[in-house]
Design an enzyme around this catalytic site. Sequence first.
Site, PDB file in Angstrom:
ATOM      1  CB  THR A 151      -0.936   0.022   1.226  1.00  0.00           C
ATOM      2  OG1 THR A 151      -1.774  -1.142   1.172  1.00  0.00           O
ATOM      3  CG2 THR A 151      -1.834   1.250   1.226  1.00  0.00           C
ATOM      4  CG  PHE A 182       0.353   4.703   3.696  1.00  0.00           C
ATOM      5  CD1 PHE A 182       0.820   3.416   3.414  1.00  0.00           C
ATOM      6  CD2 PHE A 182      -0.746   4.825   4.531  1.00  0.00           C
ATOM      7  CE1 PHE A 182       0.197   2.290   3.943  1.00  0.00           C
ATOM      8  CE2 PHE A 182      -1.371   3.711   5.071  1.00  0.00           C
ATOM      9  CZ  PHE A 182      -0.900   2.443   4.778  1.00  0.00           C
TER      10      PHE A 182
HETATM   11  O1  LIG Z   1      -7.315  -0.675   8.134  1.00  0.00           O
HETATM   12  C1  LIG Z   1      -6.118  -0.446   8.200  1.00  0.00           C
HETATM   13  O2  LIG Z   1      -5.336  -1.135   8.888  1.00  0.00           O
HETATM   14  C2  LIG Z   1      -5.568   0.647   7.443  1.00  0.00           C
HETATM   15  O3  LIG Z   1      -4.543   1.146   7.780  1.00  0.00           O
HETATM   16  C3  LIG Z   1      -6.279   1.093   6.201  1.00  0.00           C
HETATM   17  C4  LIG Z   1      -5.778   0.397   4.946  1.00  0.00           C
HETATM   18  C5  LIG Z   1      -6.363   1.098   3.666  1.00  0.00           C
HETATM   19  O4  LIG Z   1      -7.098   2.063   3.798  1.00  0.00           O
HETATM   20  O5  LIG Z   1      -6.028   0.636   2.588  1.00  0.00           O
HETATM   21  C6  LIG Z   1      -4.317   0.519   4.847  1.00  0.00           C
HETATM   22  C7  LIG Z   1      -3.555  -0.455   4.342  1.00  0.00           C
HETATM   23  C8  LIG Z   1      -4.141  -1.707   3.850  1.00  0.00           C
HETATM   24  O6  LIG Z   1      -4.214  -1.539   2.442  1.00  0.00           O
HETATM   25  C9  LIG Z   1      -5.494  -1.956   4.346  1.00  0.00           C
HETATM   26  C10 LIG Z   1      -6.209  -0.988   4.903  1.00  0.00           C
END
Ligand SMILES: O=C(O)C(=O)C[C@]1(C(=O)O)C=C[C@@H](O)C=C1
Length: 440
Positions: A318, A320
């Site tokens: 992911t 950020f």
């Molecule tokens: O729910 C979490 O643990 C988050 O940090 C959110 C979140 C997102 O929004 O994509 C962050 C990373 C992962 O992709 C899964 C969920």
Amino acid sequence: MQSLPSSSGMSPKSASPTTSPPGLTRIRPSRLVIQSVYRFDSVNANVNVNPPVVNGNNATAAAPNSSSFGFSGHVGSSRTDWQSSCAILASKVVSQQQDIQTSGGAGGNITAVNGHKTTLDLVPIDNLPKPLSIADLSPAPMHGSKLRVAYQGVPGAFSEAAAGKAYPNCEAIPCDQFEVAFQAVELWIADRAVLPVENSLGGSIHRNYDLLLRHRLHIVGEVQLPVHHCLLALPGVRKEYLTRVISHPQALSQCEHTLTKMGLNVTREAVDDTAGAAEFIAANNLRDTAAIASARAAELYGLQVLENGIQDDSSNVTRFVMLAREPIIPRTDRPFKTSIVFAHDKGTSVLFKVLSAFAFRNISLTKIESRPHRNRPIRLVDDANVGTAKHFEYMFYVDFEASMADVRAQNALAEVQEFTSFLRVLGSYPMDMTPWCPSS
Ligand SMILES: O=C(O)C(=O)C[C@]1(C(=O)O)C=C[C@@H](O)C=C1
């Protein structure tokens, strides 16, 4: 999405689109909740905010005296302040455009730098806020204290891990919603926000694209986090007992095929964040429910790991972005990315021209995303003979691999500006170049 209710006296999420399941309670008053009334004119970047309330208290008490935005219970004091804050990134484009004008070249006014119909004399040069330097991206605490970094979720969420990767030793501030994280920075409750924008399997997190446009924060960095999901349940629970799996919608989507292959007879329900799902199961002693969350969430909330690494791709990652009130000074001595958003009054026909401005200069695009143009979602085109066509209108978000200090990027944006009716630089920031280390 199902939102987990609060048992802590925190305000319920008024903006939550869904209702909460009956009888479910949250165990800790762990997340920052800000109540305020916003009125946005996103394209003109006018923001009016009623005095905010943070977890029941007046936010002005929690916020240190501000400098550059002249905070006094309102987010930003004027349109001029906002223009100033964007001027660093825009100035090269502006000066280049001026050159064109004085030499009798194409163009007239500076029409839409950073989202403003503006001319150079609207930018008060002596009022420019002090931009963050590259050193501000380092882990060193600011002002002798820890850097406060807002993220969405509760402890154990992947966003918390991303905050820690972006700013080691920071004080991570959990927030109730993405929007609260934006507001926490705007109100000086946090110094930065770290928010997910896209995942390699699940795709874009559209909400944050929309919020980037509606708020005035600047992207000052990016961080890519390998995301390793586990299936968690209360100790002693076996997979056969499960009737439901709950998690963040992105996590559910990232584990979709694996869950199916596991042959579980479960419904899938979306909640606000992965760790919040684990917390919820523990708080309510739910023996028929599992959460998709991190191994750290299992530790924090006393759950067992039923299955490890259930993401559909082992290199699940992911991305950020780090957000701050002020932009950083773009540089050319390391790889930079620049993020922009643009639109055109006359629809999508401009897209090819805009993209060619980058192609001709050998600037690679790393991402393109379109979102509905919320101020003007539909354009009607009348044809007396055949009727009325209804065209959808879009905002286009583009990330490209160049710094705004690079003359190629400046020239490309000067050209893009000519094709678009709205253009805003969301940030020019160092690329995450950390060596690839898939989740294990
Ligand atoms: O729910 C979490 O643990 C988050 O940090 C959110 C979140 C997102 O929004 O994509 C962050 C990373 C992962 O992709 C899964 C969920």
